[in-house]
Design a protein around this motif. Structure first.
Motif, PDB file in Angstrom:
ATOM      1  N   PHE A 128      20.708  36.272  45.623  1.00 50.62           N
ATOM      2  CA  PHE A 128      20.709  37.510  46.393  1.00 50.62           C
ATOM      3  C   PHE A 128      21.780  38.472  45.871  1.00 50.62           C
ATOM      4  O   PHE A 128      21.532  39.679  45.718  1.00 50.62           O
ATOM      5  N   ILE A 129      22.949  37.941  45.591  1.00 56.69           N
ATOM      6  CA  ILE A 129      24.054  38.778  45.105  1.00 56.69           C
ATOM      7  C   ILE A 129      23.692  39.388  43.756  1.00 56.69           C
ATOM      8  O   ILE A 129      23.906  40.585  43.518  1.00 56.69           O
ATOM      9  N   LYS A 130      23.109  38.590  42.862  1.00 62.80           N
ATOM     10  CA  LYS A 130      22.734  39.101  41.543  1.00 62.80           C
ATOM     11  C   LYS A 130      21.629  40.154  41.651  1.00 62.80           C
ATOM     12  O   LYS A 130      21.676  41.191  40.979  1.00 62.80           O
ATOM     13  N   GLU A 131      20.641  39.886  42.494  1.00 72.02           N
ATOM     14  CA  GLU A 131      19.534  40.837  42.670  1.00 72.02           C
ATOM     15  C   GLU A 131      20.019  42.167  43.255  1.00 72.02           C
ATOM     16  O   GLU A 131      19.430  43.224  42.997  1.00 72.02           O
ATOM     17  N   ALA A 132      21.104  42.104  44.024  1.00 72.66           N
ATOM     18  CA  ALA A 132      21.678  43.330  44.591  1.00 72.66           C
ATOM     19  C   ALA A 132      22.490  44.104  43.558  1.00 72.66           C
ATOM     20  O   ALA A 132      22.976  45.201  43.848  1.00 72.66           O
ATOM     21  N   GLY A 133      22.633  43.522  42.362  1.00 75.96           N
ATOM     22  CA  GLY A 133      23.308  44.226  41.278  1.00 75.96           C
ATOM     23  C   GLY A 133      24.788  43.934  41.138  1.00 75.96           C
ATOM     24  O   GLY A 133      25.503  44.685  40.467  1.00 75.96           O
ATOM     25  N   TYR A 134      25.256  42.843  41.727  1.00 72.90           N
ATOM     26  CA  TYR A 134      26.680  42.525  41.677  1.00 72.90           C
ATOM     27  C   TYR A 134      26.934  41.270  40.845  1.00 72.90           C
ATOM     28  O   TYR A 134      26.127  40.328  40.843  1.00 72.90           O
ATOM     29  N   SER A 135      28.087  41.270  40.159  1.00 64.04           N
ATOM     30  CA  SER A 135      28.512  40.086  39.417  1.00 64.04           C
ATOM     31  C   SER A 135      28.978  39.020  40.399  1.00 64.04           C
ATOM     32  O   SER A 135      29.549  39.331  41.452  1.00 64.04           O
ATOM     33  N   VAL A 136      28.741  37.738  40.054  1.00 63.69           N
ATOM     34  CA  VAL A 136      29.197  36.648  40.918  1.00 63.69           C
ATOM     35  C   VAL A 136      30.478  36.008  40.389  1.00 63.69           C
ATOM     36  O   VAL A 136      30.919  34.977  40.907  1.00 63.69           O
ATOM     37  N   GLU A 137      31.102  36.600  39.369  1.00 63.64           N
ATOM     38  CA  GLU A 137      32.379  36.079  38.882  1.00 63.64           C
ATOM     39  C   GLU A 137      33.355  35.963  40.036  1.00 63.64           C
ATOM     40  O   GLU A 137      33.538  36.913  40.810  1.00 63.64           O
ATOM     41  N   THR A 138      33.985  34.812  40.157  1.00 65.70           N
ATOM     42  CA  THR A 138      34.817  34.510  41.317  1.00 65.70           C
ATOM     43  C   THR A 138      36.251  34.228  40.895  1.00 65.70           C
ATOM     44  O   THR A 138      36.566  33.136  40.421  1.00 65.70           O
ATOM     45  N   PRO A 139      37.154  35.193  41.033  1.00 65.70           N
ATOM     46  CA  PRO A 139      38.562  34.950  40.717  1.00 65.70           C
ATOM     47  C   PRO A 139      39.208  34.002  41.729  1.00 65.70           C
ATOM     48  O   PRO A 139      38.939  34.083  42.936  1.00 65.70           O
ATOM     49  N   VAL A 140      40.054  33.117  41.218  1.00 63.15           N
ATOM     50  CA  VAL A 140      40.913  32.276  42.048  1.00 63.15           C
ATOM     51  C   VAL A 140      42.336  32.636  41.637  1.00 63.15           C
ATOM     52  O   VAL A 140      42.774  32.301  40.533  1.00 63.15           O
ATOM     53  N   VAL A 141      43.048  33.349  42.509  1.00 61.10           N
ATOM     54  CA  VAL A 141      44.310  33.987  42.123  1.00 61.10           C
ATOM     55  C   VAL A 141      45.453  33.511  43.013  1.00 61.10           C
ATOM     56  O   VAL A 141      45.285  33.373  44.229  1.00 61.10           O
ATOM     57  N   ILE A 142      46.618  33.294  42.403  1.00 59.90           N
ATOM     58  CA  ILE A 142      47.839  32.951  43.138  1.00 59.90           C
ATOM     59  C   ILE A 142      48.610  34.258  43.335  1.00 59.90           C
ATOM     60  O   ILE A 142      49.210  34.790  42.390  1.00 59.90           O
ATOM     61  N   THR A 143      48.579  34.807  44.534  1.00 58.53           N
ATOM     62  CA  THR A 143      49.146  36.136  44.740  1.00 58.53           C
ATOM     63  C   THR A 143      50.676  36.124  44.754  1.00 58.53           C
ATOM     64  O   THR A 143      51.293  37.180  44.571  1.00 58.53           O
ATOM     65  N   ASN A 144      51.301  34.977  44.977  1.00 58.76           N
ATOM     66  CA  ASN A 144      52.761  34.908  44.877  1.00 58.76           C
ATOM     67  C   ASN A 144      53.149  34.171  43.594  1.00 58.76           C
ATOM     68  O   ASN A 144      54.020  33.301  43.577  1.00 58.76           O
ATOM     69  N   SER A 145      52.518  34.563  42.496  1.00 59.12           N
ATOM     70  CA  SER A 145      52.748  33.912  41.204  1.00 59.12           C
ATOM     71  C   SER A 145      54.208  33.932  40.784  1.00 59.12           C
ATOM     72  O   SER A 145      54.687  33.007  40.111  1.00 59.12           O
ATOM     73  N   ASP A 146      54.934  34.998  41.165  1.00 55.45           N
ATOM     74  CA  ASP A 146      56.324  35.120  40.732  1.00 55.45           C
ATOM     75  C   ASP A 146      57.241  34.090  41.378  1.00 55.45           C
ATOM     76  O   ASP A 146      58.415  33.996  41.004  1.00 55.45           O
ATOM     77  N   ALA A 147      56.719  33.346  42.331  1.00 53.40           N
ATOM     78  CA  ALA A 147      57.523  32.288  42.949  1.00 53.40           C
ATOM     79  C   ALA A 147      57.541  31.024  42.093  1.00 53.40           C
ATOM     80  O   ALA A 147      58.251  30.078  42.423  1.00 53.40           O
ATOM     81  N   TYR A 148      56.786  31.016  40.998  1.00 54.97           N
ATOM     82  CA  TYR A 148      56.654  29.816  40.172  1.00 54.97           C
ATOM     83  C   TYR A 148      57.141  30.075  38.756  1.00 54.97           C
ATOM     84  O   TYR A 148      57.049  31.183  38.224  1.00 54.97           O
ATOM     85  N   ALA A 149      57.659  29.006  38.126  1.00 59.05           N
ATOM     86  CA  ALA A 149      58.110  29.111  36.737  1.00 59.05           C
ATOM     87  C   ALA A 149      56.932  29.329  35.802  1.00 59.05           C
ATOM     88  O   ALA A 149      57.029  30.059  34.814  1.00 59.05           O
ATOM     89  N   ASP A 150      55.794  28.712  36.110  1.00 59.58           N
ATOM     90  CA  ASP A 150      54.611  28.891  35.276  1.00 59.58           C
ATOM     91  C   ASP A 150      53.373  28.522  36.078  1.00 59.58           C
ATOM     92  O   ASP A 150      53.443  27.746  37.049  1.00 59.58           O
ATOM     93  N   ILE A 151      52.259  29.109  35.678  1.00 59.54           N
ATOM     94  CA  ILE A 151      50.968  28.818  36.289  1.00 59.54           C
ATOM     95  C   ILE A 151      50.019  28.468  35.161  1.00 59.54           C
ATOM     96  O   ILE A 151      49.729  29.306  34.301  1.00 59.54           O
ATOM     97  N   ILE A 152      49.535  27.231  35.148  1.00 62.18           N
ATOM     98  CA  ILE A 152      48.779  26.714  34.005  1.00 62.18           C
ATOM     99  C   ILE A 152      47.350  26.427  34.424  1.00 62.18           C
ATOM    100  O   ILE A 152      47.101  25.536  35.249  1.00 62.18           O
ATOM    101  N   PRO A 153      46.387  27.193  33.892  1.00 66.25           N
ATOM    102  CA  PRO A 153      44.980  26.938  34.223  1.00 66.25           C
ATOM    103  C   PRO A 153      44.444  25.753  33.411  1.00 66.25           C
ATOM    104  O   PRO A 153      44.997  25.383  32.368  1.00 66.25           O
ATOM    105  N   THR A 154      43.356  25.172  33.864  1.00 61.96           N
ATOM    106  CA  THR A 154      42.737  24.058  33.164  1.00 61.96           C
ATOM    107  C   THR A 154      42.184  24.506  31.808  1.00 61.96           C
ATOM    108  O   THR A 154      41.852  25.684  31.616  1.00 61.96           O
ATOM    109  N   ASP A 155      42.108  23.548  30.883  1.00 61.58           N
ATOM    110  CA  ASP A 155      41.490  23.818  29.574  1.00 61.58           C
ATOM    111  C   ASP A 155      39.982  23.590  29.606  1.00 61.58           C
ATOM    112  O   ASP A 155      39.289  23.919  28.627  1.00 61.58           O
ATOM    113  N   ALA A 156      39.495  23.019  30.695  1.00 56.71           N
ATOM    114  CA  ALA A 156      38.069  22.696  30.766  1.00 56.71           C
ATOM    115  C   ALA A 156      37.227  23.975  30.795  1.00 56.71           C
ATOM    116  O   ALA A 156      37.639  24.996  31.332  1.00 56.71           O
ATOM    117  N   LYS A 157      36.035  23.909  30.186  1.00 52.05           N
ATOM    118  CA  LYS A 157      35.118  25.045  30.157  1.00 52.05           C
ATOM    119  C   LYS A 157      34.284  25.129  31.427  1.00 52.05           C
ATOM    120  O   LYS A 157      33.834  26.205  31.811  1.00 52.05           O
TER     121      LYS A 157
END
Length: 624
Positions: free
Chosen positions: A583-612
């Motif tokens: 339904f979302i695609k047919e309505a013309g919208y991308s389904v890309e889903t960000p997963v974001v840490i909004t207080n990133s500056d509270a951490y020394a580093d943020i490491i995403p997975t290497d998996a595809k």
């Protein structure tokens, strides 16, 4: 109640081009979404540099001010201080007939006075300036006070003040949903010659005593007519229209409303409202008599703070009432320095700053500040930088104390800035000393504001290292994939807010299944009513946003089925949301889903997975 976000809200409104430039406003989980009449009027760079704003995005006909987790509170503040309820309702596709947020009595009073006075402030100021100029010309002997020219022009200048009740009757009627002509008639009745010429006995109506205000009549009064129209609006809409048959409503409704309201105004509403205004005026006048220094310092220092919350309106009716009853006022005298301190600060900032945008904004703020319009100075320059704003408050407080100590009085309401000078001329005694003192002190405020910024203003480099709220611990944790699908770097998605990492670091997932699961134990801190975005604060303090699709807020909840609500405590792996990918695609919208840490500056580093690719429960992001 006033919100701690009111100042930020006023900065936003000013720098999107003012509320008249706003066609509609809504918000999603991270940003305010404006539709502006003319985006070129917006000061984008000023907004980007303002504390509390992450960035600004212009896309798809929308002007988006990115706030972060506090966007609901900032949205409420923008709506409240800008009186944008109708524009918010239009943006949400709702009618204007829904339930209104309850206000405490003081905030309701401020809202009423603001709405009633705003439509004719320009005319009121113009008439005040004319009266002041005439007083000045008479005092210096250029124009005789008993001449035909003087009196004809004085009639024009004084008309707006003498006939305040009928003018306010019209503007108040708009506020209280009463036909404007009914409000006009109520105001006219209060200044009818029978009540004002002093030649007739006004003691009883139907044998019931009538008490006139201390001034002897209602000319130039403010609160009585507002209170009368407020009652009339309620009475007509809640009572009269319900009991009068449709066949005679045309004349019977206004007859009952106006007649009964007028009688009650003479019996109760007028005396009570006048009494309240006189008590408030007596308080400030007594304070001035006890200690002019304290009176002037308090009003001068706090005026601008009251202004950014819209609370300064509470003093305007008191000032007008003082002039009507005693012929003079000190309240608005005490705030004279604010205009010039702000203007001086803008000159200092212009000379000191290396920011080209500020240099471009400063000249207009200086010119308007001299004329008494300080919004560009406050919301464009001094308040966003904080320290300059409070320095001007100190200058204004000292100026207010000096003015009141030296006995300066205002004898008529005039304009602001340089146009306020004639208000300090006493037309009866032809004394111009108050105006001379006001000019000297205002120029000192101008110089002091400039010098303080030359000495203390700091050119700050842009610092993106401070998050809006870094409340997480530094223990770190591992977040698991909330969605099954293909993993993409956050920087590769189309949305500039997320791809620029302005909201924080993370990854994006192109979902293969329409389900979102909790990536960790925690609490649902935000769940937008359209279901497209979820905020989660984990048990260890990480602040996570899961945003399903790009611009899917436009779907208004279609295709989304929330399984939890804001405030719920969840465990890792709990189902949070189901959504319809097709339904979302047919309505013309991308389904890309960000997963974001909004207080990133509270951490020394943020490491995403290497998996595809990932499935629900796979490790996705490691927080160090």
């Amino acid at each position: 109640m006033a919100s701690k976000y009111d100042g930020l809200a006023r900065i936003i409104i000013q720098n999107v081009g003012g509320k008249d430039n706003i066609t509609s406003i809504t918000h999603c989980i991270t940003r305010l979404r404006f539709k502006l009449k003319d985006e070129s009027k917006a000061n984008t760079e000023i907004l980007k540099d303002t504390d509390g704003i992450v960035t600004v995005i212009q896309s798809g006909g929308q002007y988006m001010v990115v706030i972060g987790n506090h966007v609901p509170q900032v949205f409420d503040a923008v709506i409240s201080v800008g009186h944008l309820e109708n524009k918010s309702a239009l943006a949400a596709g709702e009618s204007d007939d829904g339930p209104k947020e309850k206000q405490n009595p003081f905030n309701a009073f401020i809202s009423i006075v603001t709405s009633v006075f705003t439509p004719f402030l320009g005319v009121l100021s113009a008439c005040g300036i004319l009266k002041g100029v005439l007083a000045l010309l008479s005092a210096v002997g250029v124009l005789a006070g008993d001449s035909s020219t003087y009196n004809l022009l004085y009639s024009l200048g004084d008309a707006a003040f003498y006939f305040l009740p009928p003018i306010l009757g019209v503007t108040a009627a708009k506020k209280f949903k009463l036909p404007e002509l009914e409000g006009l008639v109520l105001g006219l009745a209060l200044v009818y010659p029978y009540l004002t010429d002093g030649a007739h006995e006004i003691s009883h109506l139907f044998g019931i005593p009538v008490t006139m205000p201390p001034s002897g009549n209602y000319t130039s009064s403010v609160i009585p007519i507002i209170a009368a129209v407020a009652f009339a609006g309620w009475f007509e809409n809640k009572v009269v229209k319900k009991i009068v048959p449709d066949t005679i409503k045309l004349f019977a409704v206004p007859f009952l409303t106006v007649t009964i309201t007028y009688c009650l105004t003479l019996f109760i509403i007028g005396p009570v409202a006048s009494g309240i205004a006189n008590v408030l005026g007596l308080f400030f006048n007594t304070l001035n008599e006890i200690s002019p220094i304290i009176m002037g310092a308090i009003v001068g220092f706090f005026w601008q703070i009251l202004f950014i919350f819209g609370l300064h309106w509470s003093l305007v009716p008191i000032s007008l009432s003082n002039m009507a009853t005693t012929g003079q006022d000190v309240i608005l005298v005490a705030m004279l320095g604010t205009t010039f301190a702000q203007t001086g600060a803008c000159i200092g900032i212009y000379l000191k700053t290396r920011d080209k945008k500020l240099k471009g904004l400063a000249p207009a703020a200086i010119v308007s500040g001299m004329a008494g319009v300080t919004e560009p100075a406050i919301y464009g320059l001094t308040l966003p930088k904080k320290a300059p704003f409070f320095r001007t408050c100190v200058i204004s407080g000292i100026a207010g104390a000096a003015l009141c100590t030296l006995g300066v009085k205002a004898y008529q309401s005039a304009g602001m800035g340089i146009f306020s000078y004639p208000a300090y001329v006493n037309a009866q005694t032809k004394d111009t000393s108050g105006m001379i003192i006001a000019i000297v002190i205002s120029l000192l405020c101008l110089v002091a504001g400039c010098i303080l910024e030359l000495l203390f203003y700091k050119n700050e480099s842009k610092d993106s290292s401070k998050s809006l709220e870094a409340s997480a611990t530094t223990n770190g944790e591992v977040l698991v994939a909330p969605v099954k699908g293909e993993v993409k770097p956050l920087t590769e998605i189309a949305d500039k807010v997320f791809s620029s990492e302005a909201m924080g670091k993370g990854v994006a997932i192109v979902p293969e299944e329409g389900k979102v699961y909790a990536p960790a134990d925690g609490t649902i801190s935000a769940f937008f009513n359209t279901g497209h975005a979820i905020g989660l604060t984990t048990a260890n303090g990480a602040q996570v946003i899961i945003h399903v699709g790009m611009d899917t807020v436009q779907l208004e909840g279609k295709g989304f089925e929330p399984k939890v609500k804001q405030g719920d405590v969840v465990k890792k792996g709990d189902l949070l949301l189901e959504f319809d990918i097709d339904f979302i695609k047919e309505a013309g919208y991308s389904v890309e889903t960000p997963v974001v840490i909004t207080n990133s500056d509270a951490y020394a580093d943020i490491i995403p997975t290497d998996a595809k690719t990932v499935v629900n429960g796979n490790d996705l992001i490691t927080l160090l």
